[in-house]
Design a protein around this motif. Structure first.
Motif, PDB file in Angstrom:
ATOM      1  N   VAL A 121      49.412  40.497  45.459  1.00 50.21           N
ATOM      2  CA  VAL A 121      49.643  41.453  44.333  1.00 50.21           C
ATOM      3  C   VAL A 121      48.919  42.633  44.378  1.00 50.21           C
ATOM      4  N   ALA A 122      47.635  42.799  44.624  1.00 46.76           N
ATOM      5  CA  ALA A 122      46.950  43.817  44.751  1.00 46.76           C
ATOM      6  C   ALA A 122      47.338  45.016  45.649  1.00 46.76           C
ATOM      7  N   VAL A 123      47.881  44.291  46.951  1.00 48.31           N
ATOM      8  CA  VAL A 123      48.059  45.156  48.023  1.00 48.31           C
ATOM      9  C   VAL A 123      49.778  45.789  47.662  1.00 48.31           C
ATOM     10  N   ARG A 124      50.648  44.833  47.261  1.00 47.80           N
ATOM     11  CA  ARG A 124      52.193  45.454  47.296  1.00 47.80           C
ATOM     12  C   ARG A 124      52.060  46.170  45.748  1.00 47.80           C
ATOM     13  N   GLY A 125      51.424  45.945  44.971  1.00 50.41           N
ATOM     14  CA  GLY A 125      51.106  46.782  43.696  1.00 50.41           C
ATOM     15  C   GLY A 125      50.335  47.853  43.748  1.00 50.41           C
ATOM     16  N   ARG A 126      49.560  47.923  44.897  1.00 48.82           N
ATOM     17  CA  ARG A 126      48.433  49.036  44.971  1.00 48.82           C
ATOM     18  C   ARG A 126      47.672  49.244  43.723  1.00 48.82           C
ATOM     19  N   ILE A 127      47.045  48.007  43.071  1.00 45.96           N
ATOM     20  CA  ILE A 127      46.205  47.785  42.133  1.00 45.96           C
ATOM     21  C   ILE A 127      44.968  47.550  42.411  1.00 45.96           C
ATOM     22  N   PRO A 128      44.045  48.277  41.558  1.00 40.40           N
ATOM     23  CA  PRO A 128      42.776  48.064  41.914  1.00 40.40           C
ATOM     24  C   PRO A 128      42.213  46.505  41.208  1.00 40.40           C
ATOM     25  N   ILE A 129      41.219  46.003  41.707  1.00 43.65           N
ATOM     26  CA  ILE A 129      40.762  44.664  41.344  1.00 43.65           C
ATOM     27  C   ILE A 129      39.602  44.990  40.368  1.00 43.65           C
ATOM     28  N   THR A 130      39.718  44.044  39.156  1.00 42.24           N
ATOM     29  CA  THR A 130      38.535  44.099  38.244  1.00 42.24           C
ATOM     30  C   THR A 130      38.110  42.478  38.468  1.00 42.24           C
ATOM     31  N   PRO A 131      37.058  42.410  39.285  1.00 40.66           N
ATOM     32  CA  PRO A 131      36.493  41.219  39.584  1.00 40.66           C
ATOM     33  C   PRO A 131      35.328  40.565  38.430  1.00 40.66           C
ATOM     34  N   VAL A 132      35.500  39.240  38.216  1.00 40.98           N
ATOM     35  CA  VAL A 132      34.770  38.807  37.262  1.00 40.98           C
ATOM     36  C   VAL A 132      34.086  37.382  38.088  1.00 40.98           C
ATOM     37  N   VAL A 133      33.023  37.491  38.328  1.00 40.37           N
ATOM     38  CA  VAL A 133      32.074  36.430  38.690  1.00 40.37           C
ATOM     39  C   VAL A 133      31.669  35.621  37.890  1.00 40.37           C
ATOM     40  N   ILE A 134      31.872  34.000  37.879  1.00 42.68           N
ATOM     41  CA  ILE A 134      31.614  33.136  36.904  1.00 42.68           C
ATOM     42  C   ILE A 134      30.574  32.238  37.633  1.00 42.68           C
ATOM     43  N   THR A 135      29.295  31.660  36.988  1.00 45.95           N
ATOM     44  CA  THR A 135      28.424  30.753  37.499  1.00 45.95           C
ATOM     45  C   THR A 135      28.350  29.654  36.561  1.00 45.95           C
ATOM     46  N   CYS A 136      27.730  28.469  36.712  1.00 39.56           N
ATOM     47  CA  CYS A 136      27.431  27.565  35.839  1.00 39.56           C
ATOM     48  C   CYS A 136      26.336  26.815  36.436  1.00 39.56           C
ATOM     49  N   ASP A 137      25.483  26.580  35.451  1.00 35.81           N
ATOM     50  CA  ASP A 137      24.188  25.780  36.024  1.00 35.81           C
ATOM     51  C   ASP A 137      23.653  25.102  34.791  1.00 35.81           C
ATOM     52  N   PRO A 138      23.729  23.605  34.833  1.00 35.14           N
ATOM     53  CA  PRO A 138      24.257  22.954  36.278  1.00 35.14           C
ATOM     54  C   PRO A 138      25.820  22.895  36.062  1.00 35.14           C
ATOM     55  N   SER A 139      26.494  22.398  37.328  1.00 37.85           N
ATOM     56  CA  SER A 139      27.857  22.628  37.256  1.00 37.85           C
ATOM     57  C   SER A 139      28.483  21.563  36.580  1.00 37.85           C
TER      58      SER A 139
END
Length: 257
Positions: free
Chosen positions: A178-196
């Motif tokens: 999707v990012a490549v073919r649409g030439r769209i920048p990516i907005t990353p969201v990093v999710i952590t959970c402790d304890p899992s």
């Protein structure tokens, strides 16, 4: 003794939250969304209204989980979501990751599993919102690009399913395509959970010994064009971007919140 009582309460409260979620999905399907269909004839506007309703419902659900002491959470970089037309990619450690993301994204679009159509608790919301199903074949890619270009916030979990604690992240290439073919920048969201908790294959009643804490961090955009510079084909670019994202999320999830 207090720890044991706390665990018992969280077990009861978790069951209550799951029951509330299921009942809410049925009520939306039976009462709310039929009214939306009757009152709003234009499909695009109907989808926007439905997504707003889901956003508000999920925001209430997140508040319920925190209010009952099931979990705690914190969010950083939320202001980065106050822009139109975003491709939001996130890692997927828990069942309720999508609930968190939609609760903080008013007009979120999502790529969802087709199996949700056969679940009576989720069928209504995903149909009313016009979410994109992952079994749509080649048109899915065009639908994803069109969603972002229309101003929506498209949420995709590149892993395709929940990650296994302690195992390397295994990303599929759909999000990178999707990012490549649409030439769209990516907005990353990093999710952590402790304890899992609520990991892949883990039943809801397996409550961790202490209250889980979720941390969601919206990072700076990743420039797709720069990351795939020099690639001679879209297929090669998607492969390179997938490898980059795998390393990126693996590294970011190891950082302190």
């Amino acid at each position: 003794m207090l720890d044991r009582l706390g665990w018992c309460w969280r077990l009861l409260a978790t069951g209550l939250c799951f029951a509330s979620f299921g009942l809410g999905g049925l009520l939306l399907w039976a009462l709310v969304f039929p009214a939306v269909w009757l009152l709003i004839r234009e499909p695009a506007r109907r989808a926007r209204v439905s997504r707003r309703i889901i956003h508000l419902t999920f925001r209430c659900f997140v508040g319920l989980m925190r209010g009952l002491g099931v979990l705690t959470y914190e969010v950083h970089g939320l202001e980065r979501l106050n822009r139109p037309g975003l491709l939001i990619l996130a890692n997927h450690p828990s069942l309720i990751d999508v609930v968190f993301l939609i609760s903080f994204t008013p007009l979120a679009d999502c790529v969802v599993k087709a199996a949700l159509l056969h679940n009576p608790f989720t069928r209504g919301p995903v149909l009313a919102a016009g979410f994109i199903f992952n079994n749509a074949g080649p048109p899915m890619l065009s639908d994803c690009i069109a969603s972002v270009q229309s101003g929506s916030h498209l949420i995709i979990f590149p892993e395709g399913t929940r990650s296994t604690p302690g195992a390397p992240l295994a990303l599929q290439r759909g999000a990178a395509n999707v990012a490549v073919r649409g030439r769209i920048p990516i907005t990353p969201v990093v999710i952590t959970c402790d304890p899992s908790t609520l990991t892949k294959g883990e039943p809801w009643w397996r409550v961790p010994p202490k209250r889980p804490h979720f941390c969601l961090v919206v990072r700076e955009d990743l420039p797709t064009d720069k990351l795939i510079e020099g690639c001679t084909s879209d297929a090669l670019a998607a492969r390179r971007l997938t490898d980059y994202l795998s390393d990126y999320f693996t590294s970011e999830t190891r950082r302190d919140c």
